[in-house]
Design a protein around this motif. Structure first.
Motif, PDB file in Angstrom:
ATOM      1  N   VAL A   1       0.826  -1.038   0.179  1.00  0.00           N
ATOM      2  CA  VAL A   1       0.085  -0.199  -0.031  1.00  0.00           C
ATOM      3  C   VAL A   1       0.922   1.237  -0.012  1.00  0.00           C
ATOM      4  O   VAL A   1       1.977   1.144   0.091  1.00  0.00           O
ATOM      5  N   SER A   2       0.378   2.437  -0.404  1.00  0.00           N
ATOM      6  CA  SER A   2       0.839   3.580  -0.201  1.00  0.00           C
ATOM      7  C   SER A   2       1.283   3.983   1.209  1.00  0.00           C
ATOM      8  O   SER A   2       0.641   3.775   2.073  1.00  0.00           O
TER       9      SER A   2
ATOM     10  N   GLY B   1     -18.227   5.149   9.305  1.00  0.00           N
ATOM     11  CA  GLY B   1     -17.595   6.373   8.542  1.00  0.00           C
ATOM     12  C   GLY B   1     -17.952   5.944   7.139  1.00  0.00           C
ATOM     13  O   GLY B   1     -17.806   4.875   6.552  1.00  0.00           O
ATOM     14  N   PHE B   2     -18.078   7.254   6.214  1.00  0.00           N
ATOM     15  CA  PHE B   2     -17.976   7.217   4.976  1.00  0.00           C
ATOM     16  C   PHE B   2     -17.233   8.100   4.478  1.00  0.00           C
ATOM     17  O   PHE B   2     -17.202   9.284   4.814  1.00  0.00           O
ATOM     18  N   VAL B   3     -16.308   7.489   3.343  1.00  0.00           N
ATOM     19  CA  VAL B   3     -15.153   8.373   2.833  1.00  0.00           C
ATOM     20  C   VAL B   3     -15.477   8.348   1.426  1.00  0.00           C
ATOM     21  O   VAL B   3     -15.003   7.312   0.773  1.00  0.00           O
ATOM     22  N   ILE B   4     -15.780   9.508   0.703  1.00  0.00           N
ATOM     23  CA  ILE B   4     -16.271   9.503  -0.566  1.00  0.00           C
ATOM     24  C   ILE B   4     -15.406  10.381  -1.408  1.00  0.00           C
ATOM     25  O   ILE B   4     -14.994  11.535  -1.256  1.00  0.00           O
TER      26      ILE B   4
ATOM     27  N   SER C   1     -15.085   4.973  -1.091  1.00  0.00           N
ATOM     28  CA  SER C   1     -15.226   4.707  -2.541  1.00  0.00           C
ATOM     29  C   SER C   1     -14.004   4.042  -3.219  1.00  0.00           C
ATOM     30  O   SER C   1     -12.744   4.635  -2.656  1.00  0.00           O
ATOM     31  N   ILE C   2     -14.072   3.229  -4.337  1.00  0.00           N
ATOM     32  CA  ILE C   2     -12.906   2.578  -4.627  1.00  0.00           C
ATOM     33  C   ILE C   2     -11.827   3.444  -5.650  1.00  0.00           C
ATOM     34  O   ILE C   2     -10.849   3.046  -5.724  1.00  0.00           O
TER      35      ILE C   2
ATOM     36  N   SER D   1      -4.761   6.227  -2.589  1.00  0.00           N
ATOM     37  CA  SER D   1      -4.134   6.749  -1.100  1.00  0.00           C
ATOM     38  C   SER D   1      -5.291   6.830  -0.204  1.00  0.00           C
ATOM     39  O   SER D   1      -4.725   6.424   1.128  1.00  0.00           O
ATOM     40  N   MET D   2      -6.300   7.015  -0.466  1.00  0.00           N
ATOM     41  CA  MET D   2      -7.403   7.144   0.739  1.00  0.00           C
ATOM     42  C   MET D   2      -7.283   5.697   1.213  1.00  0.00           C
ATOM     43  O   MET D   2      -7.423   5.307   2.521  1.00  0.00           O
ATOM     44  N   ILE D   3      -7.541   4.607   0.404  1.00  0.00           N
ATOM     45  CA  ILE D   3      -7.678   3.257   0.814  1.00  0.00           C
ATOM     46  C   ILE D   3      -6.567   2.913   1.613  1.00  0.00           C
ATOM     47  O   ILE D   3      -6.497   2.054   2.526  1.00  0.00           O
TER      48      ILE D   3
END
Length: 306
Positions: free
Chosen positions: A133-134, A152-155, A232-233, A237-239
Motif C-alpha cells: 500500500v502507499s 464512517g463514509f469516505v467519498i 469509494s474505490i 491513497s485513501m484506501i
C-alpha cells in the motif's frame, strides 16, 4: 538490506497533498525531523527537459524551489514527478542521500532508496522497497468524537477509471439501513461531484465534512473510532491510509467503470485476498462482512537504512 541512518530530512513538495503526506509519513515513521521545500517548473517544457537531462546524467537547476540551507539536511525526500529531478540535483550537489516515494517513472532509478507500490509492478532493484500500500501515518485530529457505535463514509469522486453517479447514493443508503442502530459520519473529497455532495447533505449525519465548503480531514478520527469505514474505490491513497491506520474495519464501495481493467484491480484484489478490506457489493448484509486486518507500516519499513 536497505538502511537509512540520516536524522534530518528535507521534503520536496509539488503542493499535492497526497504526495506531500506520503513524504511526511516516511519521515515520521522513521523518526526524522523534517522541513518542506516547494518545487515547481516555470514552464512544462522544463519538466520535459528534466527527463532528458536525467537520462544523460546532467544536473542543472531548471526548476524553482524555496531558498533553503540545503547543506543542513541529511536526506532529500519527495513524491511525484515534479520532485524527483530536484532531489537528484541537490543530493549530488551536497553529497546527501536521495529517497523517491512512489515509483519514479520516466527517470533513472539511481536514487539511494525508492519506496514503490506493488500494484505498479516495479522491476526488482537493490535500492528499492516494495510495499503493498502507499505509505501513510494517519492520526486522529479531534474533529469528530463518537457518541455511540459509528459507521464512517469516505467519498472520493470520478477519475480516469471510474465514474461517480447516483448509484453511490443507493449503496450508502443500503449500508445505513443495515447499520440502522449506529450513528453515521461522512467526509467528501476535492473530486466529489457537486450533485453528489448536495444529495449527501440531505441525509442525517452525526458529523459530516463537505469538502467544497470545509477543507478539513477527519479520516484519522473515523479510522480510530468507527466500527467500519466505507470508502469509494477510486483512491489508492485513501484506501491505503485506511488499511494501515486506526482500528476500523474497511469496506470498499464500487463505482461505475470506465474501462474493463485498471490499476485499481490488482491493488483492491490483493487487499481483499489478504483480509485487509472487503467489498460491500459482495456482502449480502452486515453479518456477512468479515472483520479486516491492518498493515503495520512501521514494521514493514523497520530497519531500512541507506
Amino acid at each position: 538490506m536497505i538502511k537509512i541512518s540520516s536524522q534530518r530530512a528535507l521534503i520536496f513538495s509539488d503542493a499535492r497533498a497526497g504526495h506531500e503526506n506520503q513524504s511526511k509519513a516516511f519521515c515520521e515513521l522513521n523518526g526524522y525531523d523534517y522541513e518542506i521545500c516547494h518545487v515547481s517548473y516555470s514552464h512544462k517544457i522544463f519538466k520535459i527537459l528534466s527527463y532528458l537531462l536525467d537520462f544523460l546524467g546532467i544536473r542543472a537547476k531548471i526548476f524553482i524551489t524555496n531558498d533553503m540551507k540545503f547543506h543542513d539536511f541529511d536526506v532529500f525526500v519527495g513524491a511525484g514527478s515534479s520532485t524527483y529531478y530536484a532531489i537528484k540535483f541537490y543530493a549530488k550537489k551536497y553529497s546527501k542521500k536521495s529517497v523517491a516515494i512512489m515509483l519514479p517513472k520516466g527517470y533513472r532509478k539511481n536514487f539511494d532508496l525508492i519506496i514503490a507500490n506493488s500494484h505498479d509492478h516495479p522491476i526488482p532493484r537493490h535500492n528499492q522497497l516494495v510495499l503493498p500500500v502507499s505509505i501513510s501515518n494517519c492520526k486522529p485530529s479531534g474533529f469528530y468524537t463518537a457518541g455511540r457505535k459509528s459507521i464512517g463514509f469516505v467519498i472520493g469522486g470520478s477519475n480516469q477509471s471510474f465514474e461517480m453517479n447516483d448509484e453511490i447514493l443507493n449503496q450508502i443508503k443500503k449500508i445505513r439501513a443495515e447499520f440502522n442502530k449506529y450513528e453515521f459520519v461522512l467526509t467528501t473529497s476535492p473530486r466529489t461531484p457537486k450533485n453528489i455532495e448536495s444529495a449527501l447533505q440531505e441525509l442525517d449525519w452525526a458529523y459530516s465534512v463537505i469538502f467544497s465548503k470545509e477543507q478539513v480531514n477527519p479520516i484519522g478520527d473515523f479510522l480510530s473510532q468507527c466500527e467500519w469505514v466505507f470508502i469509494s474505490i477510486d483512491s489508492v491513497s485513501m484506501i491505503s491510509e485506511a488499511v494501515a491506520n486506526g482500528t476500523a474495519n474497511i469496506g470498499i464501495i464500487d463505482l461505475k467503470r470506465k474501462n474493463s481493467k485498471n490499476k485499481f484491480d490488482q491493488f483492491i484484489n490483493a487487499l481483499i485476498a489478504t483480509g485487509h478490506a472487503r467489498k460491500w457489493g459482495e456482502a449480502k448484509n452486515k453479518k456477512s462482512l468479515k472483520k479486516t486486518a491492518k498493515y503495520d507500516l512501521k514494521e514493514l519499513i523497520k530497519g531500512i537504512k541507506i
